[in-house]
Enzyme design. Structure first.
Site, PDB file in Angstrom:
ATOM      1  N   CYS A 221       0.823  -1.226   0.000  1.00 15.73           N
ATOM      2  CA  CYS A 221       0.000   0.000   0.000  1.00 15.73           C
ATOM      3  C   CYS A 221       0.850   1.267   0.000  1.00 15.73           C
ATOM      4  O   CYS A 221       0.364   2.339  -0.336  1.00 15.73           O
ATOM      5  CB  CYS A 221      -0.957   0.004   1.189  1.00 15.73           C
ATOM      6  SG  CYS A 221      -2.064  -1.407   1.170  1.00 15.73           S
TER       7      CYS A 221
ATOM      8  N   HIS B 152      -3.138   7.167   2.180  1.00 17.74           N
ATOM      9  CA  HIS B 152      -3.574   5.891   1.624  1.00 17.74           C
ATOM     10  C   HIS B 152      -4.992   5.608   2.118  1.00 17.74           C
ATOM     11  O   HIS B 152      -5.305   5.781   3.295  1.00 17.74           O
ATOM     12  CB  HIS B 152      -2.618   4.790   2.065  1.00 17.74           C
ATOM     13  CG  HIS B 152      -3.147   3.419   1.802  1.00 17.74           C
ATOM     14  ND1 HIS B 152      -3.650   3.047   0.571  1.00 17.74           N
ATOM     15  CD2 HIS B 152      -3.275   2.337   2.613  1.00 17.74           C
ATOM     16  CE1 HIS B 152      -4.056   1.792   0.639  1.00 17.74           C
ATOM     17  NE2 HIS B 152      -3.851   1.343   1.863  1.00 17.74           N
TER      18      HIS B 152
ATOM     19  N   ASN C 234     -10.124  -0.205  -0.548  1.00 19.52           N
ATOM     20  CA  ASN C 234      -8.665  -0.104  -0.459  1.00 19.52           C
ATOM     21  C   ASN C 234      -8.073  -0.643  -1.759  1.00 19.52           C
ATOM     22  O   ASN C 234      -8.140  -1.844  -2.022  1.00 19.52           O
ATOM     23  CB  ASN C 234      -8.185  -0.915   0.749  1.00 19.52           C
ATOM     24  CG  ASN C 234      -6.674  -0.856   0.942  1.00 19.52           C
ATOM     25  OD1 ASN C 234      -5.948  -0.427   0.057  1.00 19.52           O
ATOM     26  ND2 ASN C 234      -6.218  -1.305   2.091  1.00 19.52           N
TER      27      ASN C 234
END
Ligand code: ACO
Length: 325
Positions: free
Chosen positions: A115, A252, A282
């Site tokens: 990520c 993020h 996500n």
């Protein structure tokens, strides 16, 4: 002292057509819209079509970023693709994208920091441009996490989505002050002691399979809120800027609760925080460029704005970059 800055010249993104809402998930597994929204803020996510590999998403995002920059592939000499869901073990997704763009010059490679991949890729591209070796970089975050999820594990599969985002970074001379446009500073960290908190249980060098995502959700939550503050503080310190001067905080997009708790801890006002996790889920390395693109297109992020990007991901890896847009 004058120095080369990496200026954001263009931005673009791509989301697969198919939208899967929490209500759609309710029909196929033991979960609920309310549970997912309360715990994560996620309402829906995009899922790539069977014939859409990660590179297909990356190519569309890259083309959109080039169009926004008013450039063509001929103007680019470096492609970095941040991804943990490459089309193949090799060649890299970046070379697939290079081919898809009709480019046969320059250099292209993948970067894997889960990520945190996009932040690592921005930092890496900035160092290439600052060294003078390259002039214009396409920095891409592209993922198809839907392909590494265990769709029978409701604790993980509801959290993720597919997508891609890209920026064009261009080398230009700056004054060497925080008033310059471009990437002002970047700070990268990792700590492999936490590698088993969030991982994929397969790979070519171990099981010879792709594997599926495994996560200790509560630990990840705790670390995500606790750890990221150091790199954000480092970015302010390195540039002599403050959270008050920051125009936009683009973290993020893993989970709305992680985002709001982190912003609060960092003293960043809620109205400065860009949140897209509700619509995208996500998307790992793609989440920051996707969120940046939304905030640019809707007129929030403007030329000259001070923008902080930050992320934490598997490894753990974490990092920040402060950019004057
Ligand atoms: N739907 C309904 N119920 C569920 C679901 C679901 N999808 N998933 C779990 N549950 C149940 C559990 O089985 C448990 O039931 P029980 O009490 O009967 O045993 C209950 O909900 C609570 O489960 P917890 O795991 O304790 O739930 P928690 O409040 O910790 O929330 C979550 C889980 C959302 C994963 C949270 O830990 C979290 O947000 N962690 C951060 C993880 C994250 O965002 N990771 C993204 C990748 S990392 C990154 O990008 C930084």
């Amino acid at each position: 002292m004058k120095r080369i800055r990496s200026i954001v010249r263009g931005i673009g993104s791509y989301l697969p057509e198919r939208v899967v809402t929490n209500y759609d998930l309710e029909k196929v597994m033991d979960t609920s819209h309310d549970w997912i929204v309360q715990r994560t803020g996620i309402e829906e996510r995009h899922i790539a079509a069977d014939d859409e590999p990660t590179s297909a998403l990356g190519i569309k995002a890259a083309q959109a970023a080039l169009a926004d920059a008013g450039l063509t592939p001929a103007d680019i000499d470096l492609i970095i693709c941040a991804t943990s869901t490459p089309d193949y073990t090799f060649p890299s997704t970046a070379t697939q994208i290079q081919f898809g763009l009709g480019m046969s010059h320059g250099a292209a490679f993948d970067l894997q920091a889960v990520c945190t991949g996009f932040v690592y890729a921005v930092a890496t591209a900035d160092k290439f441009l600052a060294s003078g070796s390259h002039k214009r970089a396409l920095v891409i975050g592209a993922e198809t996490f839907s392909r590494i999820l265990d769709w029978n594990d409701r604790t993980t599969c509801v959290l993720f989505g597919d997508g891609a985002g890209a920026i064009v970074l261009e080398a230009a001379e700056g004054e060497g002050t925080s008033a310059d446009r471009g990437v002002l500073t970047s700070h990268l960290r990792s700590d492999g002691r936490y590698r088993d908190k969030l991982y994929v249980d397969g790979g070519p060098g171990s099981t010879k399979t792709t594997g599926v995502l495994k996560m200790e959700g509560r630990d990840v939550f705790r670390f995500a809120v606790g750890m990221v503050t150091d790199v954000v503080a480092d970015a302010f310190k390195a540039t002599g800027t403050t959270p008050e001067e920051l125009k936009w905080f683009v973290p993020h997009q893993a989970n709305k609760r992680i985002i709001t708790a982190s912003a609060e801890k960092l003293g960043i006002a809620p109205e400065k925080v860009v949140i897209t996790v509700n619509k995208h889920g996500n998307t790992s390395a793609a989440s920051i460029p996707l969120a940046l693109d939304v905030a640019c297109k809707d007129g929030r992020i403007k030329k000259g704005d001070l923008v902080m990007i930050e992320a934490i991901g598997g490894g753990f890896t974490w990092g920040s970059a402060l950019i004057r847009w």
